[in-house]
Design a protein around this motif. Structure first.
Motif, PDB file in Angstrom:
ATOM      1  N   GLU A 223      76.363  86.803  89.252  1.00 58.13           N
ATOM      2  CA  GLU A 223      77.273  87.897  89.569  1.00 58.13           C
ATOM      3  C   GLU A 223      77.081  88.372  91.001  1.00 58.13           C
ATOM      4  N   LYS A 224      75.843  88.498  91.439  1.00 54.93           N
ATOM      5  CA  LYS A 224      75.575  88.951  92.805  1.00 54.93           C
ATOM      6  C   LYS A 224      75.987  87.921  93.846  1.00 54.93           C
ATOM      7  N   LEU A 225      75.932  86.652  93.473  1.00 54.51           N
ATOM      8  CA  LEU A 225      76.376  85.608  94.383  1.00 54.51           C
ATOM      9  C   LEU A 225      77.891  85.640  94.559  1.00 54.51           C
ATOM     10  N   GLY A 226      78.592  86.062  93.505  1.00 54.49           N
ATOM     11  CA  GLY A 226      80.054  86.104  93.566  1.00 54.49           C
ATOM     12  C   GLY A 226      80.689  84.741  93.421  1.00 54.49           C
ATOM     13  N   ILE A 227      80.066  83.863  92.626  1.00 51.57           N
ATOM     14  CA  ILE A 227      80.591  82.503  92.467  1.00 51.57           C
ATOM     15  C   ILE A 227      81.253  82.344  91.104  1.00 51.57           C
ATOM     16  N   THR A 228      82.130  81.342  91.003  1.00 56.21           N
ATOM     17  CA  THR A 228      82.853  81.097  89.754  1.00 56.21           C
ATOM     18  C   THR A 228      82.420  79.801  89.076  1.00 56.21           C
ATOM     19  N   SER A 229      81.496  79.070  89.693  1.00 59.21           N
ATOM     20  CA  SER A 229      81.049  77.796  89.126  1.00 59.21           C
ATOM     21  C   SER A 229      80.289  78.024  87.829  1.00 59.21           C
ATOM     22  N   GLN A 230      80.149  76.964  87.058  1.00 58.63           N
ATOM     23  CA  GLN A 230      79.470  77.057  85.770  1.00 58.63           C
ATOM     24  C   GLN A 230      77.976  77.336  85.956  1.00 58.63           C
ATOM     25  N   MET A 231      77.407  77.946  84.930  1.00 58.82           N
ATOM     26  CA  MET A 231      75.998  78.321  84.984  1.00 58.82           C
ATOM     27  C   MET A 231      75.094  77.100  85.158  1.00 58.82           C
ATOM     28  N   LYS A 232      75.461  75.987  84.545  1.00 58.83           N
ATOM     29  CA  LYS A 232      74.600  74.799  84.638  1.00 58.83           C
ATOM     30  C   LYS A 232      74.544  74.266  86.067  1.00 58.83           C
ATOM     31  N   LEU A 233      75.635  74.436  86.827  1.00 59.05           N
ATOM     32  CA  LEU A 233      75.621  73.999  88.217  1.00 59.05           C
ATOM     33  C   LEU A 233      74.731  74.905  89.061  1.00 59.05           C
ATOM     34  N   LEU A 234      74.805  76.210  88.822  1.00 57.99           N
ATOM     35  CA  LEU A 234      73.932  77.136  89.535  1.00 57.99           C
ATOM     36  C   LEU A 234      72.475  76.853  89.208  1.00 57.99           C
ATOM     37  N   ARG A 235      72.206  76.592  87.946  1.00 59.33           N
ATOM     38  CA  ARG A 235      70.838  76.286  87.512  1.00 59.33           C
ATOM     39  C   ARG A 235      70.318  75.045  88.244  1.00 59.33           C
ATOM     40  N   PHE A 236      71.168  74.032  88.354  1.00 60.80           N
ATOM     41  CA  PHE A 236      70.804  72.799  89.052  1.00 60.80           C
ATOM     42  C   PHE A 236      70.532  73.077  90.530  1.00 60.80           C
ATOM     43  N   ASN A 237      71.403  73.867  91.164  1.00 64.86           N
ATOM     44  CA  ASN A 237      71.250  74.162  92.591  1.00 64.86           C
ATOM     45  C   ASN A 237      69.972  74.948  92.874  1.00 64.86           C
ATOM     46  N   ILE A 238      69.655  75.903  91.996  1.00 66.66           N
ATOM     47  CA  ILE A 238      68.430  76.685  92.182  1.00 66.66           C
ATOM     48  C   ILE A 238      67.208  75.778  92.094  1.00 66.66           C
ATOM     49  N   LYS A 239      67.221  74.848  91.153  1.00 66.90           N
ATOM     50  CA  LYS A 239      66.103  73.911  91.015  1.00 66.90           C
ATOM     51  C   LYS A 239      65.965  73.031  92.251  1.00 66.90           C
ATOM     52  N   GLN A 240      67.087  72.607  92.808  1.00 69.84           N
ATOM     53  CA  GLN A 240      67.060  71.775  94.017  1.00 69.84           C
ATOM     54  C   GLN A 240      66.465  72.542  95.196  1.00 69.84           C
ATOM     55  N   ILE A 241      66.877  73.796  95.364  1.00 72.18           N
ATOM     56  CA  ILE A 241      66.361  74.610  96.470  1.00 72.18           C
ATOM     57  C   ILE A 241      64.883  74.902  96.278  1.00 72.18           C
ATOM     58  N   ALA A 242      64.487  75.092  95.011  1.00 72.35           N
ATOM     59  CA  ALA A 242      63.073  75.338  94.725  1.00 72.35           C
ATOM     60  C   ALA A 242      62.224  74.132  95.129  1.00 72.35           C
TER      61      ALA A 242
END
Length: 311
Positions: A223-242
């Motif tokens: 919600e704070k990011l303001g994105i509309t993509s699916q949660m699984k994509l955000l989860r994947f991106n966070i893992k990649q950045i980590a």
């Protein structure tokens, strides 16, 4: 190219000419709320955000919403204005600067395309309208306004390339400058390639700040990011950045859909109390708590500052 501004410097009294500055600033209000689009394609959505007592409506122009990359212009102007203000120089709501200095300062490649992108970004900043009750400098803004009031190319080269730009900032944004409602950001921010990475850094800087850690659920982060993509994509991106761990200043990790930001090293300047308690007692929390801070927030902040100083 900065010399091109000098002939008009003493003739015009209603603009401020940007000088060299040592650090970049970001306004707190737009760090907290997802005002800018994270899409690389034209974004024509009408955005509405409601959280606690704050409501934000963001309306695009026919060219689309202002993007997180367009925000570089505001970061550059805020940085120059704050540098001058802190040096005791007079500033104004109308700012004149060279496109070359902007391009160099924000880590962009030199070339004709950047001058075109700059003008397009200014158009989106001017065309994107915001209606909000966010407070800046203690004032609640309830009218609808653009991110900037106006812009103009005041000097071009023989090929029509914009060399000098004049921008009139919105009352809302300029109020943030006058009220020091800004935070210093790392220059490495401008090296981040992806819009989501830039937004994640902003949120870490705003909420973690000089504390050691900040935790947030993946749902609230989305919600704070303001994105509309699916949660699984955000989860994947966070893992990649980590895994790559390339955000400036902050590590990012995630466990059970709870995202945690931690400082990579203690802040250079700490505003911790002169004598931090060895153990954080209830009395200590009450003594060092900031206005509006909950007991848990104060306890976490004091513990974090103490641990940072130990390191």
């Amino acid at each position: 190219m900065a010399d091109s501004l000098l002939p008009d410097r003493h003739k015009q009294r209603d603009f401020f000419t940007c000088d060299v500055f040592d650090s970049f600033k970001d306004d707190i209000a737009s760090m907290e709320h997802p005002v800018f689009s994270l899409s690389k394609k034209p974004d024509h959505r009408m955005l509405v955000y409601e959280r606690n007592d704050t409501t934000i409506k963001i309306k695009p122009s026919y060219t689309g919403l202002a993007t997180i990359f367009d925000k570089d212009i505001l970061l550059y102007l805020a940085s120059a204005l704050m540098s001058a203000k802190n040096s005791g120089e007079s500033i104004s709501q109308t700012v004149r600067f060279t496109s070359y200095d902007y391009i160099i300062s924000t880590n962009k490649s030199l070339g004709g395309t950047q001058y075109k992108l700059l003008k397009e970004g200014l158009g989106r900043l001017n065309g994107t309208l915001i209606q909000t009750n966010i407070k800046t400098n203690g004032k609640e803004v309830t009218k609808e306004f653009g991110l900037i009031d106006s812009w103009e190319v005041v000097k071009e080269d023989t090929k029509g390339k914009a060399l000098a730009i004049e921008v009139k900032l919105s009352d809302w944004f300029y109020s943030s400058i006058l009220g020091d409602a800004v935070l210093t950001i790392d220059r490495g921010y401008f090296r981040l390639r992806k819009p989501t990475e830039r937004r994640l850094y902003e949120l870490a800087r705003k909420h973690c700040g000089n504390q050691v850690t900040w935790k947030i659920s993946l749902t609230n982060l989305k919600e704070k990011l303001g994105i509309t993509s699916q949660m699984k994509l955000l989860r994947f991106n966070i893992k990649q950045i980590a895994e790559t761990n390339h955000l400036p200043e902050y590590n990012i990790s995630m466990e059970n859909d709870v995202v945690m930001f931690t400082r990579k090293e203690p802040p250079k300047e700490s505003k911790a109390p002169k004598q931090l308690p060895k153990y954080v007692s209830k009395k200590s929390v009450e003594k060092y708590a900031r206005p509006g801070e909950s007991y848990d927030q104060a306890e976490s902040r004091i513990k974090g500052l103490r641990d940072a100083l130990k390191g």
